[in-house]
Design a protein around this motif. Structure first.
Motif, PDB file in Angstrom:
ATOM      1  N   GLU A  97       2.872  -2.067  -6.831  1.00  0.00           N
ATOM      2  CA  GLU A  97       2.576  -0.711  -7.258  1.00  0.00           C
ATOM      3  C   GLU A  97       3.086   0.242  -6.176  1.00  0.00           C
ATOM      4  O   GLU A  97       2.735   0.098  -5.004  1.00  0.00           O
ATOM      5  CB  GLU A  97       1.063  -0.566  -7.436  1.00  0.00           C
ATOM      6  CG  GLU A  97       0.625   0.750  -7.968  1.00  0.00           C
ATOM      7  CD  GLU A  97      -0.875   0.784  -8.216  1.00  0.00           C
ATOM      8  OE1 GLU A  97      -1.300   1.659  -8.961  1.00  0.00           O
ATOM      9  OE2 GLU A  97      -1.603  -0.058  -7.664  1.00  0.00           O
ATOM     10  N   ILE A  98       3.892   1.204  -6.587  1.00  0.00           N
ATOM     11  CA  ILE A  98       4.488   2.155  -5.645  1.00  0.00           C
ATOM     12  C   ILE A  98       3.692   3.451  -5.688  1.00  0.00           C
ATOM     13  O   ILE A  98       3.470   4.014  -6.761  1.00  0.00           O
ATOM     14  CB  ILE A  98       5.960   2.418  -5.986  1.00  0.00           C
ATOM     15  CG1 ILE A  98       6.736   1.110  -5.932  1.00  0.00           C
ATOM     16  CG2 ILE A  98       6.557   3.454  -5.040  1.00  0.00           C
ATOM     17  CD1 ILE A  98       8.122   1.187  -6.514  1.00  0.00           C
ATOM     18  N   ASN A  99       3.270   3.901  -4.513  1.00  0.00           N
ATOM     19  CA  ASN A  99       2.492   5.131  -4.403  1.00  0.00           C
ATOM     20  C   ASN A  99       3.059   5.994  -3.288  1.00  0.00           C
ATOM     21  O   ASN A  99       3.688   5.475  -2.358  1.00  0.00           O
ATOM     22  CB  ASN A  99       1.027   4.813  -4.092  1.00  0.00           C
ATOM     23  CG  ASN A  99       0.357   4.072  -5.219  1.00  0.00           C
ATOM     24  OD1 ASN A  99       0.336   4.542  -6.343  1.00  0.00           O
ATOM     25  ND2 ASN A  99      -0.161   2.889  -4.923  1.00  0.00           N
ATOM     26  N   PRO A 100       2.824   7.318  -3.339  1.00  0.00           N
ATOM     27  CA  PRO A 100       3.245   8.160  -2.217  1.00  0.00           C
ATOM     28  C   PRO A 100       2.421   7.818  -0.982  1.00  0.00           C
ATOM     29  O   PRO A 100       1.309   7.298  -1.088  1.00  0.00           O
ATOM     30  CB  PRO A 100       2.959   9.577  -2.702  1.00  0.00           C
ATOM     31  CG  PRO A 100       2.105   9.460  -3.897  1.00  0.00           C
ATOM     32  CD  PRO A 100       2.215   8.063  -4.419  1.00  0.00           C
ATOM     33  N   LYS A 101       2.958   8.121   0.190  1.00  0.00           N
ATOM     34  CA  LYS A 101       2.225   7.818   1.426  1.00  0.00           C
ATOM     35  C   LYS A 101       0.935   8.625   1.486  1.00  0.00           C
ATOM     36  O   LYS A 101       0.851   9.729   0.927  1.00  0.00           O
ATOM     37  CB  LYS A 101       3.089   8.095   2.644  1.00  0.00           C
ATOM     38  CG  LYS A 101       3.315   9.571   2.924  1.00  0.00           C
ATOM     39  CD  LYS A 101       4.136   9.766   4.177  1.00  0.00           C
ATOM     40  CE  LYS A 101       4.359  11.249   4.428  1.00  0.00           C
ATOM     41  NZ  LYS A 101       5.162  11.487   5.599  1.00  0.00           N
ATOM     42  N   PRO A 102      -0.079   8.097   2.136  1.00  0.00           N
ATOM     43  CA  PRO A 102      -1.338   8.833   2.286  1.00  0.00           C
ATOM     44  C   PRO A 102      -1.124  10.113   3.104  1.00  0.00           C
ATOM     45  O   PRO A 102      -0.282  10.149   4.011  1.00  0.00           O
ATOM     46  CB  PRO A 102      -2.245   7.863   3.037  1.00  0.00           C
ATOM     47  CG  PRO A 102      -1.640   6.511   2.820  1.00  0.00           C
ATOM     48  CD  PRO A 102      -0.165   6.747   2.662  1.00  0.00           C
ATOM     49  N   GLN A 103      -1.865  11.146   2.770  1.00  0.00           N
ATOM     50  CA  GLN A 103      -1.767  12.418   3.487  1.00  0.00           C
ATOM     51  C   GLN A 103      -2.083  12.236   4.970  1.00  0.00           C
ATOM     52  O   GLN A 103      -2.961  11.474   5.341  1.00  0.00           O
ATOM     53  CB  GLN A 103      -2.758  13.431   2.889  1.00  0.00           C
ATOM     54  CG  GLN A 103      -2.417  13.859   1.488  1.00  0.00           C
ATOM     55  CD  GLN A 103      -1.199  14.763   1.444  1.00  0.00           C
ATOM     56  OE1 GLN A 103      -0.817  15.380   2.428  1.00  0.00           O
ATOM     57  NE2 GLN A 103      -0.552  14.832   0.290  1.00  0.00           N
ATOM     58  N   GLY A 104      -1.348  12.909   5.799  1.00  0.00           N
ATOM     59  CA  GLY A 104      -1.619  12.892   7.229  1.00  0.00           C
ATOM     60  C   GLY A 104      -1.151  11.653   7.956  1.00  0.00           C
ATOM     61  O   GLY A 104      -1.559  11.418   9.089  1.00  0.00           O
ATOM     62  N   THR A 105      -0.304  10.829   7.323  1.00  0.00           N
ATOM     63  CA  THR A 105       0.204   9.639   7.996  1.00  0.00           C
ATOM     64  C   THR A 105       1.696   9.776   8.233  1.00  0.00           C
ATOM     65  O   THR A 105       2.402  10.432   7.475  1.00  0.00           O
ATOM     66  CB  THR A 105      -0.045   8.362   7.171  1.00  0.00           C
ATOM     67  OG1 THR A 105       0.623   8.478   5.917  1.00  0.00           O
ATOM     68  CG2 THR A 105      -1.523   8.130   6.944  1.00  0.00           C
ATOM     69  N   ASP A 106       2.134   9.177   9.311  1.00  0.00           N
ATOM     70  CA  ASP A 106       3.562   9.125   9.608  1.00  0.00           C
ATOM     71  C   ASP A 106       4.067   7.764   9.186  1.00  0.00           C
ATOM     72  O   ASP A 106       3.893   6.779   9.896  1.00  0.00           O
ATOM     73  CB  ASP A 106       3.808   9.330  11.115  1.00  0.00           C
ATOM     74  CG  ASP A 106       3.483  10.747  11.547  1.00  0.00           C
ATOM     75  OD1 ASP A 106       3.634  11.660  10.712  1.00  0.00           O
ATOM     76  OD2 ASP A 106       3.082  10.944  12.704  1.00  0.00           O
ATOM     77  N   SER A 107       4.632   7.702   8.005  1.00  0.00           N
ATOM     78  CA  SER A 107       5.169   6.445   7.507  1.00  0.00           C
ATOM     79  C   SER A 107       6.242   6.767   6.480  1.00  0.00           C
ATOM     80  O   SER A 107       6.624   7.914   6.299  1.00  0.00           O
ATOM     81  CB  SER A 107       4.058   5.590   6.887  1.00  0.00           C
ATOM     82  OG  SER A 107       3.532   6.224   5.745  1.00  0.00           O
TER      83      SER A 107
END
Length: 135
Positions: A97-107
C-alpha cells in the motif's frame, strides 16, 4: 379467471425479481468492499535495499521509502541472503500500500507498506565495484 391467474403469476414474478436484485446488490456490495480493500494494494517490481535502518524500493519511474513491519523484516532477511555486499540492490516483486509520507518527517515523498512478498530474485549484472582508500 385466466386474467386473474395471469396477473397473479406476473405479480409474483415481479416481486421475486425484486428480491433477487436486492440480494444480488447486497452480495455485490460485500464483493466491492473486498475489491476496494485489495485495490489499494499495488504490485510493485523494483530493487530493494535496506541499510542502517532505512529501506527503499526503486523502479524505473519511482522511489518509495519502506515502512517497517513483520513482512518487511522477512523481506530484509530474504534480500540479505541474496546480496553480494551491503549495498547490493536486490530485485523484488511485492504487493503493498502506497501512502504519502507522514507530516513532519524527512523521508521519501511516498512510503510503501509491504503486505506480501511475491518474489526475491538474485541481483542482476556484475557485483558492485569496491573502492578502497589507502592511508
Amino acid at each position: 379467471m385466466k386474467k386473474f391467474a395471469f396477473l397473479f403469476v406476473l405479480a409474483v414474478s415481479i416481486i421475486s425479481c425484486k428480491n433477487e436484485t436486492k440480494a444480488d446488490d447486497a452480495s455485490s456490495d460485500s464483493k466491492t468492499t473486498v475489491t476496494d480493500k485489495e485495490s489499494t494494494l499495488k504490485t510493485i517490481e523494483g530493487e530493494f535495499l535496506f541499510v542502517d535502518g532505512a529501506g527503499v524500493i526503486m523502479g524505473k519511474n519511482f522511489i518509495y521509502g519502506v515502512s517497517l513491519n513483520d513482512v518487511t523484516e522477512e523481506l530484509i532477511k530474504q534480500a540479505a541472503s541474496k546480496q553480494r555486499d551491503k549495498f547490493d540492490m536486490v530485485p523484488v516483486v511485492i504487493r503493498g500500500e502506497i501512502n504519502p509520507k507522514p507530516q513532519g518527517t524527512d523521508s521519501w515523498d511516498e512510503i510503501v507498506t509491504i503486505k506480501e512478498i511475491i518474489k526475491v530474485l538474485e541481483p542482476k549484472g556484475e557485483a558492485p565495484i569496491k573502492i578502497e582508500t589507502g592511508k
